[in-house]
Design an enzyme around this catalytic site. Structure first.
Site: not given
Length: 242
Positions: A23-26, A65
């Site tokens: 996972r990456q937040s943005t 994201c």
């Protein structure tokens, strides 16, 4: 890997899948923090080193994201929890706790399910068995620190926004009819058609006395209203619609 780490991985774990959560937040982080994303995917090699076959490694990366603050919209995380609940996972892998969750409720729910399903957890520091008290305690502390880190980051961002606002330098998305000039001051949109449309809106509202009647009057007269595009290839364009 230490002997203690290897000792936690039993034959019963190796018979099940190794689930890697990425996972990456943005979107910005996804494109700019490529090293972090690559390190997450590289955890597949850790699973292989511990005894899992490459075909047993399941990568869940549908939450790219998306923020880890809540599991509500993270379908990948929900799938991960479901797979663990069904006894299909022998180990859950994430680069760090913050990749899996930044919310204590979500994190402890995953720990509880992993403990009940006899599923291990792996991060960059090592392998943990949530059914063991010491490992559970350490994982709980990591989850608390991850949630606190999110609070600190939000506080810093909010502090910066408030500071700019106090100086009168905070620019926000303006409603249709207003624009920033070259000196960052708010001005009426120079487009005469946009100005007239907004004036017509307020004249109609004062005359009819309700928003519903205003919409009805605009439709009866075939009048269109402007709105500005804020995303995509047509960003900042003005579109006219009912």
């Amino acid at each position: 890997m230490t002997d203690q780490t290897h000792a936690k991985v039993q034959t019963r774990h190796l018979k099940r899948g190794a689930y890697l959560y990425v996972r990456q937040s943005t979107l910005r982080q996804l494109f700019e923090n490529t090293e972090s994303t690559e390190r997450q995917y590289n955890l597949r090699q850790r699973a292989i080193a511990l005894g899992w076959r490459i075909d047993q490694v399941v990568v869940i990366d549908s939450d790219l994201c998306l923020s880890g603050a809540s599991a509500v919209d993270r379908h990948g995380f929900q799938r991960l929890v479901a797979e663990v609940s069904l006894g299909r996972a022998g180990i859950v892998m994430g680069l760090e706790v913050s990749r899996l969750a930044r919310n204590s409720t979500d994190w402890h729910r995953l720990l509880e399910i992993c403990a009940l399903a006899d599923c291990l957890i792996l991060d960059e520091d090592g392998v943990y068995d949530p059914a063991h008290f010491n490992d559970r305690l350490l994982l709980g502390l990591k989850g608390t620190m991850s949630e606190a880190e999110l609070h600190v980051m939000r506080a810093r961002l909010r502090g910066g926004i408030l500071n700019k606002a106090r100086r009168g330098e905070l620019e926000m998305r303006l409603p249709i009819g207003f624009v920033y000039d070259t000196e960052s001051r708010v001005r009426l949109d120079p487009d005469a058609r946009i100005q007239e449309s907004i004036r017509q809106l307020f004249r109609t509202f004062r005359r009819t006395g309700s928003a519903t009647a205003t919409v009805k009057a605009f439709r009866e007269q075939g009048l269109l209203f402007p709105h500005r595009v804020h995303h995509g290839a047509r960003k900042d364009d003005v579109l006219w619609s009912e």
